[in-house]
Each structure stands twice: as structure tokens, then as C-alpha cells.
Design a protein around this motif. Sequence first.
Motif, PDB file in Angstrom:
ATOM      1  N   VAL A  33       2.750  -4.651   3.098  1.00  0.00           N
ATOM      2  CA  VAL A  33       3.801  -3.645   3.217  1.00  0.00           C
ATOM      3  C   VAL A  33       3.148  -2.276   3.061  1.00  0.00           C
ATOM      4  O   VAL A  33       2.362  -2.052   2.138  1.00  0.00           O
ATOM      5  CB  VAL A  33       4.874  -3.861   2.119  1.00  0.00           C
ATOM      6  N   VAL A  34       3.455  -1.355   3.964  1.00  0.00           N
ATOM      7  CA  VAL A  34       2.881  -0.007   3.916  1.00  0.00           C
ATOM      8  C   VAL A  34       4.020   0.993   3.730  1.00  0.00           C
ATOM      9  O   VAL A  34       4.933   1.076   4.558  1.00  0.00           O
ATOM     10  CB  VAL A  34       2.104   0.326   5.204  1.00  0.00           C
ATOM     11  N   ILE A  35       3.969   1.726   2.637  1.00  0.00           N
ATOM     12  CA  ILE A  35       4.989   2.734   2.336  1.00  0.00           C
ATOM     13  C   ILE A  35       4.319   4.096   2.232  1.00  0.00           C
ATOM     14  O   ILE A  35       3.376   4.277   1.460  1.00  0.00           O
ATOM     15  CB  ILE A  35       5.730   2.409   1.025  1.00  0.00           C
ATOM     16  N   CYS A  49       0.852  -1.188   0.000  1.00  0.00           N
ATOM     17  CA  CYS A  49       0.000   0.000   0.000  1.00  0.00           C
ATOM     18  C   CYS A  49       0.888   1.239   0.000  1.00  0.00           C
ATOM     19  O   CYS A  49       1.711   1.419   0.906  1.00  0.00           O
ATOM     20  CB  CYS A  49      -0.897   0.036   1.237  1.00  0.00           C
ATOM     21  N   LEU A  50       0.731   2.075  -1.017  1.00  0.00           N
ATOM     22  CA  LEU A  50       1.392   3.385  -1.054  1.00  0.00           C
ATOM     23  C   LEU A  50       0.386   4.415  -0.558  1.00  0.00           C
ATOM     24  O   LEU A  50      -0.698   4.543  -1.133  1.00  0.00           O
ATOM     25  CB  LEU A  50       1.843   3.720  -2.470  1.00  0.00           C
ATOM     26  N   VAL A  51       0.720   5.134   0.493  1.00  0.00           N
ATOM     27  CA  VAL A  51      -0.243   6.020   1.144  1.00  0.00           C
ATOM     28  C   VAL A  51       0.329   7.419   1.305  1.00  0.00           C
ATOM     29  O   VAL A  51       1.396   7.604   1.907  1.00  0.00           O
ATOM     30  CB  VAL A  51      -0.643   5.471   2.530  1.00  0.00           C
ATOM     31  N   ASP A  52      -0.381   8.406   0.785  1.00  0.00           N
ATOM     32  CA  ASP A  52      -0.049   9.811   1.022  1.00  0.00           C
ATOM     33  C   ASP A  52      -0.601  10.215   2.383  1.00  0.00           C
ATOM     34  O   ASP A  52      -1.672   9.739   2.802  1.00  0.00           O
ATOM     35  CB  ASP A  52      -0.647  10.674  -0.087  1.00  0.00           C
ATOM     36  N   LEU A  53       0.093  11.083   3.095  1.00  0.00           N
ATOM     37  CA  LEU A  53      -0.376  11.495   4.419  1.00  0.00           C
ATOM     38  C   LEU A  53      -1.409  12.624   4.357  1.00  0.00           C
ATOM     39  O   LEU A  53      -2.276  12.718   5.223  1.00  0.00           O
ATOM     40  CB  LEU A  53       0.810  11.951   5.285  1.00  0.00           C
TER      41      LEU A  53
END
Length: 233
Positions: free
Chosen positions: A76-78, A51-55
Amino acid sequence: MTRPLVTILDDEPEIRTLLADALEEAGFDTLSFGRARAFEAALAKHTPDVCLVDLSLPDTDGLTLVHRLALELGAVVIIISGRAQVQDRVTGLELGADDYIIKPFDPSEVVARIRARLRSPKTATTTSNTASFNGWTAFFDRYVLCDTQGTEVPFSHAESEVLRLFLESPKRLISRTQMQESLGGAASESFDRAMDVRISRLRTKLREDPKNPRLIKTIYGAGYIFLGDVSWQ
């Protein structure tokens, strides 16, 4: 062979397109979302590998979402964010993120970091998902620690990598270099900080005395030693 699935959560369409194009060309499947609500609804149907996550999301707090994903999803969380302050990076790692990439970024770097995170640990010695040690049982398939009273303590994917590394090499010195090679990180100050954060959180979850830990010992200038007696099931 099934292609790994990467979900992209970012409210900027250009960023989503840039990432999706680079990842699909590199052999990944992708799903992109501009809102956290749509992303979380999709998790009921899809199980992403990364998971690619913007804050900076318009409909939720990105750090809260990262923490929930790390504890519940097992992927995996990036984090990919424009927040470049050290405290933001530290907080993201403390909440369970596996990596933190600062905008602007090179898409090829994102691809490389994802591949590194998905790479199987080089020092793996067992395919078992359950290990017992010193009154604890670690269930790596559920990301849960269980004590002798049956109390469950969740741990993140990032923490599971470090814990498994220790449990597979008990009573042996593990250097920073060995950790970096095994876990697929790039040798850097941020990698060292990430390891410090994960080990600190593992000690807390194992109810260790931070001033005198019994299980995970720091050998200053050399690395770490896990002192427990481990049995794999």
C-alpha cells in the motif's frame, strides 16, 4: 502475530518521529528514512506492508518514486504531502497511490487510513490469486495482467483492489457505497475521484474503448458492472 511494517519516507525529522510514535503505539512496526536512496536500499532487506511517502524529497522526484513503488512493490502506498492542489492529488492517484494525506495532519487519521487500507475486503469470495477472463489472466500475487500472446501489463496495488472486486462479482451491479464499504475508504469526493482514476487506468490496461468499454460498464447514477466471464484458478 506479526506486526505490519510501515516505512516512512520524509525529509523532516519531526514528521518521521510523529508518525513513528503514533504507528508504533497503534501496533505497527516502523522504519524511517530521510532520503529516497536509503529507503530504496532498505527495500532489498525488508518488505513493508505500507509505504508513507512525502513528495518533496531532496534526492528524487516523489511522484516518480510513488509510481515505481505502486508497480513493483505491491505494498500500500500512501502519499503524505504539503501539496494541497487538486492536480497534485489527482496525479498521485493516477500514478498508483492508494491514498493522499495533506499536511498538516492528525496522526490518528493516518493510523485510521492505514488500518482501512490493510483491512481485508469484506466482499472477498476467493483466496485464489489467479483469474482468467475474456482473453486476460490476472496474477494478483505478481500484480500483472497477461494477454493471450503472453504480453504482461503491470497494475498497482490500488488497481488490484478494484479489479479483484469486479472479478469476484461479475455481471452484478456494484454501487459506489458497496465499493467504499469493501475497499475501506471514507465516503468523500476524493474517494469517488480515486475510484474513477483507478477504473479509467484499468480500462486502459485492458485495452478498452473509453467511449464504449466492453468489460467495465458505467451505470450512471448507480455504479459499475463487470461483464466478463471469470474463471478463478
